[in-house]
Design a protein around this motif. Structure first.
Motif, mmCIF file in Angstrom:
data_model
loop_
_atom_site.group_PDB
_atom_site.id
_atom_site.type_symbol
_atom_site.label_atom_id
_atom_site.label_comp_id
_atom_site.label_asym_id
_atom_site.label_seq_id
_atom_site.Cartn_x
_atom_site.Cartn_y
_atom_site.Cartn_z
ATOM 1 N N PRO A 129 0.813 -1.227 0.000
ATOM 2 C CA PRO A 129 0.000 0.000 0.000
ATOM 3 C C PRO A 129 0.844 1.274 0.000
ATOM 4 O O PRO A 129 0.422 2.290 -0.559
ATOM 5 N N ILE A 130 2.025 1.221 0.599
ATOM 6 C CA ILE A 130 2.905 2.394 0.585
ATOM 7 C C ILE A 130 3.404 2.654 -0.827
ATOM 8 O O ILE A 130 3.364 3.792 -1.326
ATOM 9 N N THR A 131 3.866 1.611 -1.497
ATOM 10 C CA THR A 131 4.390 1.751 -2.854
ATOM 11 C C THR A 131 3.320 2.238 -3.817
ATOM 12 O O THR A 131 3.536 3.175 -4.594
ATOM 13 N N VAL A 132 2.145 1.612 -3.774
ATOM 14 C CA VAL A 132 1.074 1.964 -4.705
ATOM 15 C C VAL A 132 0.592 3.401 -4.460
ATOM 16 O O VAL A 132 0.394 4.174 -5.407
ATOM 17 N N SER A 133 0.407 3.770 -3.207
ATOM 18 C CA SER A 133 -0.059 5.121 -2.896
ATOM 19 C C SER A 133 0.950 6.171 -3.345
ATOM 20 O O SER A 133 0.575 7.223 -3.895
ATOM 21 N N LEU A 134 2.229 5.895 -3.101
ATOM 22 C CA LEU A 134 3.258 6.857 -3.475
ATOM 23 C C LEU A 134 3.369 6.988 -4.993
ATOM 24 O O LEU A 134 3.524 8.105 -5.525
ATOM 25 N N LEU A 135 3.285 5.882 -5.701
ATOM 26 C CA LEU A 135 3.299 5.939 -7.163
ATOM 27 C C LEU A 135 2.114 6.739 -7.697
ATOM 28 O O LEU A 135 2.252 7.507 -8.659
ATOM 29 N N GLU A 136 0.970 6.556 -7.076
ATOM 30 C CA GLU A 136 -0.210 7.318 -7.491
ATOM 31 C C GLU A 136 0.012 8.806 -7.264
ATOM 32 O O GLU A 136 -0.404 9.644 -8.070
ATOM 33 N N GLY A 137 0.681 9.155 -6.149
ATOM 34 C CA GLY A 137 0.994 10.553 -5.888
ATOM 35 C C GLY A 137 1.954 11.132 -6.908
ATOM 36 O O GLY A 137 1.789 12.270 -7.367
ATOM 37 N N PHE A 138 2.955 10.350 -7.302
ATOM 38 C CA PHE A 138 3.896 10.810 -8.337
ATOM 39 C C PHE A 138 3.171 11.064 -9.655
ATOM 40 O O PHE A 138 3.421 12.056 -10.338
ATOM 41 N N GLN A 139 2.266 10.154 -10.011
ATOM 42 C CA GLN A 139 1.563 10.262 -11.282
ATOM 43 C C GLN A 139 0.524 11.380 -11.280
ATOM 44 O O GLN A 139 0.119 11.857 -12.351
ATOM 45 N N ALA A 140 0.089 11.791 -10.076
ATOM 46 C CA ALA A 140 -0.920 12.850 -9.978
ATOM 47 C C ALA A 140 -0.314 14.247 -10.023
ATOM 48 O O ALA A 140 -1.034 15.238 -9.899
ATOM 49 N N THR A 141 0.996 14.338 -10.208
ATOM 50 C CA THR A 141 1.655 15.635 -10.266
ATOM 51 C C THR A 141 1.146 16.443 -11.455
ATOM 52 O O THR A 141 0.945 15.904 -12.550
ATOM 53 N N ASP A 142 0.952 17.721 -11.242
ATOM 54 C CA ASP A 142 0.435 18.615 -12.282
ATOM 55 C C ASP A 142 1.389 18.628 -13.478
ATOM 56 O O ASP A 142 2.557 19.002 -13.349
ATOM 57 N N GLN A 143 0.896 18.240 -14.641
ATOM 58 C CA GLN A 143 1.727 18.176 -15.839
ATOM 59 C C GLN A 143 2.155 19.559 -16.316
ATOM 60 O O GLN A 143 3.248 19.725 -16.883
ATOM 61 N N ASP A 144 1.319 20.558 -16.107
ATOM 62 C CA ASP A 144 1.688 21.920 -16.518
ATOM 63 C C ASP A 144 2.873 22.433 -15.703
ATOM 64 O O ASP A 144 3.759 23.099 -16.242
ATOM 65 N N THR A 161 12.502 16.169 -6.511
ATOM 66 C CA THR A 161 12.584 16.689 -5.139
ATOM 67 C C THR A 161 11.718 17.925 -4.919
ATOM 68 O O THR A 161 11.181 18.117 -3.816
ATOM 69 N N LYS A 162 11.565 18.751 -5.930
ATOM 70 C CA LYS A 162 10.841 20.016 -5.766
ATOM 71 C C LYS A 162 9.359 19.924 -6.105
ATOM 72 O O LYS A 162 8.568 20.762 -5.652
ATOM 73 N N LEU A 163 8.983 18.928 -6.896
ATOM 74 C CA LEU A 163 7.592 18.875 -7.344
ATOM 75 C C LEU A 163 6.918 17.539 -7.040
ATOM 76 O O LEU A 163 5.904 17.489 -6.345
ATOM 77 N N GLU A 164 7.475 16.444 -7.539
ATOM 78 C CA GLU A 164 6.798 15.149 -7.427
ATOM 79 C C GLU A 164 6.739 14.657 -5.980
ATOM 80 O O GLU A 164 5.685 14.185 -5.530
ATOM 81 N N TRP A 165 7.850 14.738 -5.256
ATOM 82 C CA TRP A 165 7.863 14.255 -3.878
ATOM 83 C C TRP A 165 6.924 15.058 -2.974
ATOM 84 O O TRP A 165 6.113 14.462 -2.250
ATOM 85 N N PRO A 166 6.995 16.406 -2.983
ATOM 86 C CA PRO A 166 6.043 17.161 -2.135
ATOM 87 C C PRO A 166 4.590 16.893 -2.512
ATOM 88 O O PRO A 166 3.723 16.813 -1.641
ATOM 89 N N ASN A 167 4.325 16.744 -3.812
ATOM 90 C CA ASN A 167 2.947 16.519 -4.254
ATOM 91 C C ASN A 167 2.413 15.170 -3.781
ATOM 92 O O ASN A 167 1.199 14.997 -3.614
ATOM 93 N N SER A 168 3.306 14.211 -3.553
ATOM 94 C CA SER A 168 2.880 12.855 -3.204
ATOM 95 C C SER A 168 2.671 12.659 -1.705
ATOM 96 O O SER A 168 2.253 11.569 -1.296
ATOM 97 N N MET A 169 2.941 13.663 -0.878
ATOM 98 C CA MET A 169 2.850 13.490 0.565
ATOM 99 C C MET A 169 1.473 13.024 1.046
ATOM 100 O O MET A 169 1.383 12.091 1.845
ATOM 101 N N PRO A 170 0.369 13.641 0.593
ATOM 102 C CA PRO A 170 -0.942 13.139 1.048
ATOM 103 C C PRO A 170 -1.174 11.679 0.677
ATOM 104 O O PRO A 170 -1.753 10.917 1.457
ATOM 105 N N PHE A 171 -0.724 11.277 -0.497
ATOM 106 C CA PHE A 171 -0.881 9.889 -0.933
ATOM 107 C C PHE A 171 -0.031 8.956 -0.077
ATOM 108 O O PHE A 171 -0.458 7.856 0.270
ATOM 109 N N LEU A 172 1.178 9.408 0.257
ATOM 110 C CA LEU A 172 2.064 8.589 1.086
ATOM 111 C C LEU A 172 1.446 8.311 2.446
ATOM 112 O O LEU A 172 1.475 7.171 2.934
ATOM 113 N N PHE A 173 0.847 9.329 3.062
ATOM 114 C CA PHE A 173 0.254 9.131 4.385
ATOM 115 C C PHE A 173 -0.970 8.228 4.319
ATOM 116 O O PHE A 173 -1.239 7.489 5.268
ATOM 117 N N ASN A 174 -1.696 8.273 3.210
ATOM 118 C CA ASN A 174 -2.814 7.329 3.059
ATOM 119 C C ASN A 174 -2.307 5.894 3.038
ATOM 120 O O ASN A 174 -2.902 4.998 3.642
#
Length: 246
Positions: A129-144, A161-174
């Motif tokens: 669940p950690i891997t899947v949630s984090l991958l989903e967070g990476f993929q949900a990063t704003d493309q623009d 480090t500046k965009l994908e990782w911070p954006n994935s934090m809510p997914f990681l905690f889930n």
């Protein structure tokens, strides 16, 4: 607060119904003890099961840390090297379809009765669940935003480090919330393999002695541990995400 009160009333109502049915139907305590009997065992048998609490807590925490490290590493590698997704991700899915209780005896044969097979069991249960949630967070990063950072000359590491990782934090905690509750179950299963102490060992001893009330006491402690981990992760999420937004 209101939801907590409603839930408490609901649980108390269920316990009252359980107590009433056991008494009215004269259910054998060796089959299903009443909540009052479980409560008495919870209090008076404390010296008997107290030595088993700390080993389980330690195993849960160490196993959860290993699961978090392994789960995050898998997600980061699959995100940074997308070509591996076609090869590694199916293996991750397959790993979740193999009953852990089946391969657990093999782990004991391969690695003995020490700590390592227990940590492997917990990691197999909790990392997914950690891997899947984090991958989903990476993929949900704003493309623009990604395109904008590329235009500004950001390299792959800066983008991560500046965009994908911070954006994935809510997914990681889930994912951490799910893994945290699974970790307790994984610890109990690993203790069934062969352990001198722990709630899993205590449950086995209680079953063999037909002390069903003590089995339920162990179940209560399992629920308490899982809730405590969930609450800690929830509080950490609020702190981290609030700081992140600020």
């Amino acid at each position: 607060m209101i939801r907590t009160i409603k839930f408490s009333i609901f649980i108390i109502s269920l316990l009252c119904i359980w107590e009433g049915l056991v008494r009215i139907l004269h259910v054998d305590p060796y089959t299903l003890p009443a909540p009052s009997a479980i409560g008495l065992s919870f209090i008076y048998d404390f010296p008997e099961y107290y030595p088993h609490l700390l080993p389980t807590i330690q195993l849960v925490l160490i196993g959860l840390v290993c699961s978090i490290i392994f789960g995050i590493l898998c997600a980061v590698i699959l995100n940074l090297v997308p070509v591996l997704n076609d090869y590694i991700y199916p293996l991750l899915i397959i790993s979740q379809n193999i009953p852990v209780i089946v391969i657990a005896p093999l782990l004991v044969i391969w690695f003995g009765f020490g700590l390592l097979p227990k940590l492997i069991v917990i990691t197999l249960i909790c990392f997914f669940p950690i891997t899947v949630s984090l991958l989903e967070g990476f993929q949900a990063t704003d493309q623009d935003l990604k395109k904008y950072m590329h235009m500004m000359g950001a390299n792959r590491f800066a983008l991560f480090t500046k965009l994908e990782w911070p954006n994935s934090m809510p997914f990681l905690f889930n994912g951490l919330k799910i893994a945290g509750t699974y970790a307790v179950m994984g610890a109990i299963i690993s203790e069934w393999l062969g352990s001198d102490k722990g709630l899993g060992k205590f449950m086995l001893l209680a079953q063999r002695a037909f002390q069903v009330d003590q089995v339920f006491v162990a179940i209560v402690w399992i629920i308490i541990f899982a809730l405590m981990i969930y609450i800690v992760i929830e509080l950490l999420q609020r702190f981290v995400l609030r700081w992140h937004h600020e």
